[in-house]
Every structure is written in C-alpha cells, then in structure tokens.
Design an enzyme around this catalytic site. Structure first.
Site, short mmCIF file in Angstrom:
data_model
loop_
_atom_site.label_atom_id
_atom_site.label_comp_id
_atom_site.label_asym_id
_atom_site.label_seq_id
_atom_site.Cartn_x
_atom_site.Cartn_y
_atom_site.Cartn_z
N HIS A 162 0.81 -1.23 0.00
CA HIS A 162 0.00 0.00 0.00
C HIS A 162 0.84 1.27 0.00
CE1 HIS A 162 -4.06 -1.77 0.74
NE2 HIS A 162 -3.29 -2.80 1.06
N ASP A 372 3.66 9.54 -1.00
CA ASP A 372 2.43 8.85 -0.60
C ASP A 372 2.13 7.76 -1.63
OD1 ASP A 372 0.08 8.26 0.75
OD2 ASP A 372 -0.63 10.33 0.80
P1 ADQ Z 1 -3.11 6.53 4.44
O1 ADQ Z 1 -1.71 6.99 4.62
O2 ADQ Z 1 -3.89 6.42 5.68
O3 ADQ Z 1 -3.18 5.14 3.64
P2 ADQ Z 1 -5.02 7.77 2.43
O4 ADQ Z 1 -4.88 6.99 1.19
O5 ADQ Z 1 -5.20 9.23 2.18
O6 ADQ Z 1 -3.78 7.64 3.43
O7 ADQ Z 1 -6.29 7.22 3.19
C1 ADQ Z 1 -6.78 7.86 4.34
C2 ADQ Z 1 -8.26 7.49 4.56
O8 ADQ Z 1 -8.62 7.93 5.87
C3 ADQ Z 1 -9.17 8.17 3.57
O9 ADQ Z 1 -10.15 7.26 3.15
C4 ADQ Z 1 -9.81 9.32 4.37
O10 ADQ Z 1 -11.16 9.59 4.06
C5 ADQ Z 1 -9.71 8.84 5.80
N1 ADQ Z 1 -9.43 10.01 6.64
C6 ADQ Z 1 -8.36 10.81 6.54
N2 ADQ Z 1 -8.45 11.79 7.44
C7 ADQ Z 1 -9.60 11.62 8.12
C8 ADQ Z 1 -10.24 12.32 9.18
N3 ADQ Z 1 -9.71 13.41 9.75
N4 ADQ Z 1 -11.37 11.83 9.64
C9 ADQ Z 1 -11.92 10.75 9.10
N5 ADQ Z 1 -11.37 10.05 8.09
C10 ADQ Z 1 -10.21 10.48 7.61
C11 ADQ Z 1 -2.23 4.18 3.14
C12 ADQ Z 1 -1.15 4.73 2.21
C13 ADQ Z 1 -1.79 5.49 1.06
C14 ADQ Z 1 -2.78 4.58 0.32
C15 ADQ Z 1 -3.71 3.88 1.28
C16 ADQ Z 1 -4.52 2.79 0.59
O11 ADQ Z 1 -0.25 5.57 2.92
O12 ADQ Z 1 -0.81 5.95 0.15
O13 ADQ Z 1 -3.54 5.37 -0.58
O14 ADQ Z 1 -3.01 3.26 2.35
O15 ADQ Z 1 -3.69 1.86 -0.05
#
Ligand code: ADQ
Length: 471
Positions: A162, A372
């Site tokens: 991921h 990311d």
């Molecule tokens: P993350 O580093 O956690 O994931 P991301 O892909 O942006 O990053 O996913 C975050 C999720 O958490 C999103 O669905 C978002 O809606 C939710 N979220 C974020 N902030 C929030 C908040 N304040 N309140 C509620 N919900 C919130 C890791 C990797 C990424 C990759 C994903 C999936 O680091 O690069 O995209 O896994 O593979």
C-alpha cells in the site's frame, strides 16, 4: 491414493492477512472499523467467503461477529512484540525507508528479530491445507508470503504493497534487504499501486539479489519458480461515495460550514498526522501566500483536519508540536482584530458525514505529501465535488501515486514552498469552467477505475502451482 479436485481459483475463499483485524469494540458489541482497506475488501469477502487474519489489538476478539460475512482469525501479540514489530521495525524502519527517507529510519537488530517472529505468528494461525487465495497486505508483513510458501499453503499467494517502493539505492540501506525481498518473492504475484514502484522493485531485485533473474516484469528464481509483478492502483467506491455525499445529514453539516465560513473561500487539508503528508510545508506555503497577498487574510480560511496517528513514536510527537507551532504563528501574524483566524486546525478524526461536508464546502483541496503510495483523499474530494455539482480545484503533489491517474489536478512540488504558494494562488484564480472540466475528467477516471476494478485486477486468477492435492 485418491485425488480430489479443488474448486477453480476464482471460487476459492479469500484469506486476507493485514496488520489489524477490521473490527473495533463499541460499548457492548463489535463493529466493522471505518478504514479504506476494510471497505475495499468487504465486497470480495462477501462474494467468496473468507477469513481475515490480523492482530487483535490486545482485545479478546471473537471469530465471528454478527453481520460480518467473513471469519476473523486473531493473532495475539505481547506488549513487547507490539513495541518492537509495530512501533519499531514497521513504523520506524520500513515506513521512512519505503517513503524514500523523508525521515531517517532506525536500523535495530532486536526489532528486526521481533518483526520476523511476528510474521511467523501470522503464518502459524494459517492452516496450509485449507485451499484459498492468500492475499497478504502491506509493509507489516513483508516476510509472510515466503513463510506461507515454505509451509506449502494450498492455492495462490498474492501480495499488495500500500506504500511506495523506493529506488534500489534507498532500499539497499536496509541491513536485512535480501531476506525482505525473498519474503516478498514468496508470493506468486507482487503488486504495487504504480508502474514506478513496480519498476523500483524489479531493479532492486536485479541489483541486490544474486540468484534471481529479472526478465521484463517477472522475476525468475533459482529454483525455476516465476514471480509476476503488477501495478494495480487502489481506488474508492466512487458510486457509494457519490450517494453518501448527497444525504440530508451531509446537507445539514454543509449548511453549518457555509454559515460558519462565508464569505471566505475554503481551502482544505485532510490527513493522518504523518510526516509523509507534507503538512508543515503546506502551512508554510499558506503563510507565504498570506504574506504576499494581504487581501487574502480576510478572504480565505484554511482548514486542516489531522487524524492523530502513531503518537508512541517520537518523530510523530515532534511533528505535532511543529504543526501546532506553525498554526499558532500564522494565526498570530495574520488574524485581523475582530475577524476569524485564517487557519483552523482540528487534531482529531471527523465523522464520515462531516468529512463529506468538508469535501463539498472546500473550494480547494490541498493534497501535498512529500511521498504517498496512492492517497485516497484526492480521489474522494474529486468524486464528491463532481457528484454534487461543485467546482473545486485539487492541488496534488507529484510525489503521490494518485498523480499518475489524476492528470487534470494542479501538480505541485511540496518541497518548493514558493512554487506551492504560487500553485495555491493559481487554484484560487482558475475560472469556473476550467475547474469543472478538470473535475469531470478526473471523476470519470476514478469511476472507470474504482475499488471494484482494483479488486478484480488483484483477485483475477493466474495459473496457480497446486490446484490438485492427492490425499
Ligand atoms: P493513508 O496513509 O492512511 O493510507 P489515504 O490513502 O489518504 O492515506 O487514506 C486515508 C483514509 O482515511 C481516507 O479514506 C480518508 O477519508 C480517511 N481520513 C483521513 N483523514 C480523516 C479524518 N480526519 N477523519 C476521518 N477520516 C479520515 C495508506 C497509504 C496510502 C494509500 C492507502 C490505501 O499511505 O498511500 O492510498 O493506504 O492503499
């Protein structure tokens, strides 16, 4: 001796392995956790049945939870194991290493030993004679594909990373690099979000392993086995998100936000509080913008929602202090007496409805990570704006996996603070037609490759070595 035929690969149950089990305890019951991985895997598990193997988080998790379509198989870890494997090797060594050294990794033999042992605990709870499609997730379990193969697990083994995979000269710093690569190569297919990460992995195998041959996109091992690699960008359930963005609860929350912030234009950041996400750089760009364009001090509000994350680790506590200092500095410098502050900082998660309301209210979404793997926030923002006739602009870092699909975003280099301030300024000035055109194209790309497309690619049957077992 009789032989019993196994069901075809694409009917085998999915046995998913991920660091955590996807449930959390509420006062007197268990509920599915909110995370992206859980909602992504749920449809696959529902259609094929399956098992989810994961750490129980120190709770007594049952094997079955009412309403859940799959079995839970908990892995228990001691406090010392959690410290060394999770807070240690996974999050202080692998996380910064795989994110291209945006922080310095620690290299510590004790936490490596515990990481190995914990990967073995995960293999121990698997029954190798159970036919299934074993699907291992992420950097916490890099050794598991190799361990499952050694135990002759019945059926195909897939691995999905991921986070990014860095270039060979970065990965080479890891003292245990060969063991980690060999662990990953235990899978039949090793998948990444993008071609770039896949290319980095192939070059790393070619340069750092003596007894393998990289042949295009496959890796040939010394024992004749062939490992395929793939690039399958993860995505979101776009149709579901579009529907949820239009519910009465979200409308109500949106009205509240509009009343609160009008007539200012709203800029939004939504991230886990992690040093890969580029939050200080984003704040410094906002600061520079307010310095250069004083008229904006009363016309924009920047809302940063930061979900607390990994507070046990020093670098994360330092980051929190740094972000809070920057927010204080900017508001101290630019708040005009009697008027609202320019930066609102929320150090907490927000509910799904509220998050959707923020996505709808934001004129500009700032997704500026230093590195990311994919970034789902960018895809969520675009989908919600497009589904609700919004005209928002997305500023997106060149160092995210999402940039490869979201070509109509305004790209930025978050290391270049002046450049980033300029891009934010441009986002505020783009004309509405242009913004709508960009959104429509990006939203169509996301719809065409949603999470179900990702699942299909990941789970598509490939020739598997052992479909018939003799009893
Ligand atoms: P993350 O580093 O956690 O994931 P991301 O892909 O942006 O990053 O996913 C975050 C999720 O958490 C999103 O669905 C978002 O809606 C939710 N979220 C974020 N902030 C929030 C908040 N304040 N309140 C509620 N919900 C919130 C890791 C990797 C990424 C990759 C994903 C999936 O680091 O690069 O995209 O896994 O593979």
């Amino acid at each position: 001796m009789s032989s019993s035929a196994m069901p075809p690969e694409d009917e085998l149950p999915v046995i998913a392995f991920a660091n955590r089990l996807p449930v959390r305890r509420t006062r007197n019951s268990w509920r599915l956790s909110d995370g992206g991985l859980v909602s992504a895997l749920q449809p696959a598990m529902r259609s094929r049945g399956g098992i989810w193997v994961g750490w129980d988080g120190g709770t007594q998790t049952p094997r079955e939870v009412p309403g859940l379509d799959f079995e839970l198989r908990p892995v228990s870890l001691s406090r010392r194991e959690v410290d060394a494997y999770y807070h240690g090797f996974a999050n202080r060594t692998l996380w910064p290493l795989l994110h291209g050294l945006v922080e310095q990794p620690t290299f510590d033999r004790f936490s490596w030993d515990v990481y190995r042992r914990v990967n073995e605990h995960f293999a121990d709870v698997d029954d190798p004679s159970q036919p299934g499609l074993r699907w291992v997730h992420d950097y916490h379990l890099l050794l598991l594909p190799g361990l499952l193969r050694r135990r002759e697990a019945l059926g195909r083994i897939g691995f999905f990373l991921h986070v990014p995979f860095p270039p060979p000269e970065v990965f080479a710093r890891l003292p245990w690099r060969a063991s980690v690569l060999e662990g990953m190569l235990g899978a039949d297919v090793v998948s990444f979000h993008t071609q770039r990460y896949r290319g980095n992995f192939l070059r790393t195998c070619a340069q750092l392993l003596d007894d393998v041959r990289v042949d295009g996109t496959i890796v040939r091992l010394h024992d004749g086995r062939v490992v395929r690699t793939a690039a399958h960008p993860i995505s979101i359930d776009a149709a579901d998100l579009a529907n949820r963005a239009r519910t009465a609860n979200v409308e109500r929350a949106l009205d509240g936000l509009r009343t609160q912030f009008a007539p200012r234009r709203l800029l939004l950041g939504v991230d886990r509080l992690d040093y890969t996400k580029g939050i200080p750089e984003r704040l410094r760009a906002i600061e520079l913008l307010l310095e250069m364009r004083p008229e904006l001090r009363r016309w924009i509000t920047f809302v940063q929602v930061a979900v607390p994350s990994r507070g046990e680790i020093r670098e994360y506590r330092d980051l929190r202090a740094h972000v809070e200092q920057l927010v204080g500095r900017i508001n101290g410098r630019f708040t005009e007496p009697g008027l609202d502050v320019p930066v609102h900082y929320l150090y907490r998660g927000v509910t799904a409805d509220r998050l959707l309301a923020y996505y709808r209210a934001a004129d500009v979404c700032l997704v500026t990570p230093l590195q990311d793997g994919m970034n789902l926030v960018a895809k969520e923002y675009v989908t919600v704006q497009d589904a609700t006739a919004g005209a928002g602009a997305l500023v997106l870092s060149e160092f995210t996996g999402a940039i490869e699909e979201l070509r109509q975003a305004l790209p930025c280099n978050p290391f270049d603070i002046e450049g980033l301030a300029g891009t934010i300024s441009l986002a505020l000035e783009l004309d509405e037609e242009d913004r709508r055109r960009r959104l429509a194209k990006m939203a169509a790309t996301i719809r065409a490759h949603d999470v179900y497309a990702w699942l299909d690619e990941e789970l598509a049957a490939t020739p598997a070595p052992k479909l018939v077992r003799t009893a």
